[in-house]
Scaffold this motif. Structure first.
Motif: not given
Lengths: 540, 196
Positions: A445-449
């Motif tokens: 869930m820490a993955l962004k863009d």
């Protein structure tokens, strides 16, 4: 208005006017050649007034030119003036006008003088253009409170106009009213004059206001058998290259004379060259233009957002070898309610992107637009609300609409933008081949863009280009489904055009990274819903 | 989390009859879910096999998507992978032109190369042998799996999915002709039961 008209007509030089009358140019066209504008053309007594004034002027001319100014201020005076003179003006009204080929003579008005003059032709005319227009408008049952008139004139009329002009310039070019003038700037176009002649009385008869921006169009097409193409203008093709779609019935019409091309040729051709192509003054012609009247309304646009709660409804009708796929389509469910209200010819359904048949459309819904072609009925915002309510009260409840509204043409481009630009949110029910720890979920869930590379999915590769498309996953969220070890809810927000199913199962590794590769296991997708389309369009 | 809030806001913003419907239908519960999920590879494709294609032990699969496209790959019983040794290399440089250069483009893929059933797709190199993998069906070659060049062991671990060899687009007539001799998944399993 009458006195203005008298003044204008009276100020015309009588010599060229009587010349034009004698070679067969109608009074309307004469005014056009002298650059007289405005409502003059709607005056019913115009033809006889012009004849009268010219007669008087001619008879007065040798005696005292200044007296002209005081003449004709009232009808009686004008008639008096005529009766005491022996001068007569020759005019030829047995054929259609050599300039307009009878376009203006379709307007008989109530002029008794002209009645007598061209009684014979009048007999042959079944209906006047005004009556024809009113009949055509009434027949289709259009509702409107504004209208606009579109006129198309046969190319030959422009050629004849030029020929008359050339005659005028050669014979009367020294007249102060004509000296140094150019046809395109000086002569009032037949379209403009025709509008002047028609619009005021149409407004009264139709109980509506003329407005050039109106969606309700009355198209007047004047046609004549004499064609321009055969005349052989040097160095240009006068036909349109392609046929034209007819807006009203969708038929494809044959290539026709291009009026713009004719205009361009006439503007550039020299007087000498023109004379070798067409005689001037133009020859008499026994056949008058005939008039086609048709009415149509430009597209009525209805926008809104739709929601879809069924996994067996496609967006547009989907037929495979005449067999329907699914229970129906969003398009048909909405249109079956909306379309009949407009008594229109046809409709088109556009949406900002699409979801698969087995994907629900939830949240705020997906912006869509219906383009209703040639609506007879005008609907009010109240009507639109009722239409929305009746879609939403359909008993199946598969499809609902929100914020239904009448919209302008600019909404179309905003919608298309949404197809390729805007962020979309989804919720998927997924299966993972192993149980994931809380730490792993947090890392995920820490993955962004997150940038992914997506090859065209095998499922659509037969009809789409094989490409690698970079796509952005803006954020991801993973929830366990209570009571299971392998099932999760995946929420994600992605760039428009991302194939979500393929991002989950990987499509033979052709979408990479994918949910399985990120979580180092196998992933399958069971259900998918679109939960939001981040656009301002039709949001209220 | 901010995202959740915005999601909820949207639902609350919808007319009451809509949000009510959504709240009830958005999340399936554990009892609605099957013990084993449907697998994309199984549900999207009809699976066919050939055994001993032109040479003994050359067993391949042809997975046909319902849009007509065929994914070609090595069957579990192919002699290159039906042992403990790893595949060392996959070489698409076979025939007159390397298969990786045979790109198809556009909706119609009019520039795609049409290959015969016996045309080679690639060469699979193991410790002590090389094997030619063939098309099995006449059709346009849409793509080959270039990941195999860097990671040939995909053939040992995931030959049936990420280790596919190529995607072909046969014409319906060519498909009907070729598929007549193919085995169905059930027939194949009977002839080549999985090794214990």
């Amino acid at each position: 208005m009458e006195s203005t008209m008298y003044g204008a007509i009276q100020a015309l030089p009588s010599e060229p006017v009587s010349d034009l009358l004698s070679i067969g140019v109608c009074p309307f066209c004469i005014l056009r050649f002298f650059g007289i504008r405005d409502v003059v053309y709607s005056y019913p007594f115009l033809p006889s007034t012009l004849v009268e004034c010219t007669t008087i002027n001619l008879s007065k001319e040798p005696c005292n030119k200044k007296e002209q100014e005081s003449f004709g201020h009232s009808n009686e005076q004008a008639l008096d003036g005529r009766t005491c003179n022996n001068v007569s003006v020759n005019f030829d009204m047995s054929n259609p006008c050599i300039a307009c080929l009878g376009i203006f003579q379709l307007e008989p008005g109530i002029d008794r003088q002209l009645d007598r003059i061209c009684h014979e032709r009048r007999e042959r005319m079944a209906v006047t253009s005004k009556e024809k227009i009113i009949e055509s408008v009434k027949k289709e049952g259009y509702q409107f409170d504004t209208f606009t008139v579109e006129i198309s004139i046969p190319g030959i009329v422009m050629v004849r106009e030029r020929a008359v002009w050339q005659h005028l310039q050669e014979k009367h070019g020294s007249q102060s009213r004509l000296q140094g003038k150019h046809l395109s700037e000086h002569v009032v176009s037949s379209k403009e004059a025709l509008k002047g002649a028609l619009i005021k009385s149409l407004e009264e008869s139709l109980q509506a206001v003329h407005d050039s921006g109106s969606t309700f169009k009355i198209a007047l097409r004047y046609k004549h058998p004499e064609t321009v193409c055969e005349l052989g203008f040097p160095g240009c093709s006068l036909k349109r290259k392609r046929g034209v779609m007819n807006e009203v019935n969708g038929d494809f019409t044959e290539p026709v004379e291009s009026l713009v091309a004719i205009q361009r040729c006439l503007a550039s051709i020299s007087a000498k060259d023109f004379a070798s192509i067409y005689p001037y003054p133009p020859p008499k012609c026994a056949v008058a233009c005939n008039l086609d009247v048709s009415c149509y309304r430009t597209a009525t646009l209805i926008g809104g957002r739709y929601l879809k709660f069924s996994r067996n409804i496609s967006q547009s009708p989907w037929m495979i070898e005449e067999e329907r796929k699914g229970d129906g389509s969003v398009q048909e469910i909405i249109a079956d309610v909306v379309f009949p209200h407009f008594k229109a010819d046809s409709y088109k359904f556009h949406a900002s992107g699409r979801e698969d048949i087995d994907v629900r459309m939830l949240g705020g819904g997906r912006p869509f637009m219906m383009e209703i072609v040639n609506a007879r009925v005008l609907v009010s915002p109240d009507d639109i609300q009722k239409i929305e309510d009746s879609v939403n009260s359909l008993k199946e409840g598969w499809v609902k609409v929100r914020n239904l509204q009448l919209v302008g043409a600019d909404a179309r481009s905003s919608m298309l933008e949404g197809e390729t630009e805007k962020q979309k949110q989804y919720t998927a029910v997924i299966w993972l081949s192993r149980c994931i720890s809380n730490d792993e979920i947090n890392d995920f869930m820490a993955l962004k863009d997150l940038q992914i590379q997506q090859k065209t999915p095998v499922r659509v590769l037969h009809r789409r280009s094989p490409l690698v498309r970079p796509r952005m996953i803006h954020w991801l969220k993973l929830d366990r489904i209570e009571g299971t070890e392998h099932y999760y809810l995946l929420h994600l927000c992605s760039q428009a055009g991302t194939y979500i199913k393929e991002f989950v199962h990987g499509d033979l590794g052709r979408t990479y990274p994918n949910v399985g590769s990120l979580l180092k296991c196998e992933a399958e997708i069971l259900q998918l819903d679109v939960t939001d389309i981040a656009m301002d369009l039709f949001n209220e | 989390m901010g995202e959740t809030d915005s999601l909820n806001e949207k639902e609350n913003g919808a007319p009451p009859h809509l949000s009510e419907l959504q709240a009830n239908t958005l999340y399936p519960s554990a009892s609605d879910l099957p013990p084993e999920p449907p697998r994309a590879v199984l549900s999207n494709y009809d699976r066919f096999f050939v055994i001993d294609f032109m040479k003994g032990g050359h067993d391949q699969y042809i997975y046909r998507h319902n849009n007509g496209l065929c994914v070609i790959g090595l069957a579990p019983s192919h002699i290159a992978v039906d042992n403990d040794a790893s595949v060392i290399a996959v070489d698409f440089n076979v025939g007159k032109r390397s298969r990786t250069e045979m790109k198809a483009s556009g909706k119609r893929k009019s520039d795609a190369c049409v290959l015969e059933p016996t045309s080679a797709l690639c060469k699979v190199v193991c410790n002590n042998a090389e094997y030619i993998i063939r098309c099995c069906v006449r059709g346009a070659l849409l793509e080959v799996n270039e990941r195999l060049v860097k990671d040939p062991t995909l053939l040992n671990t995931k030959a049936a999915s990420e280790g596919y060899i190529a995607i072909m687009m046969p014409r319906p007539a060519d498909w009907n002709k070729a598929s007549a001799s193919f085995l169905t998944a059930a027939e194949y399993l009977k002839r080549k039961p999985p090794r214990q």
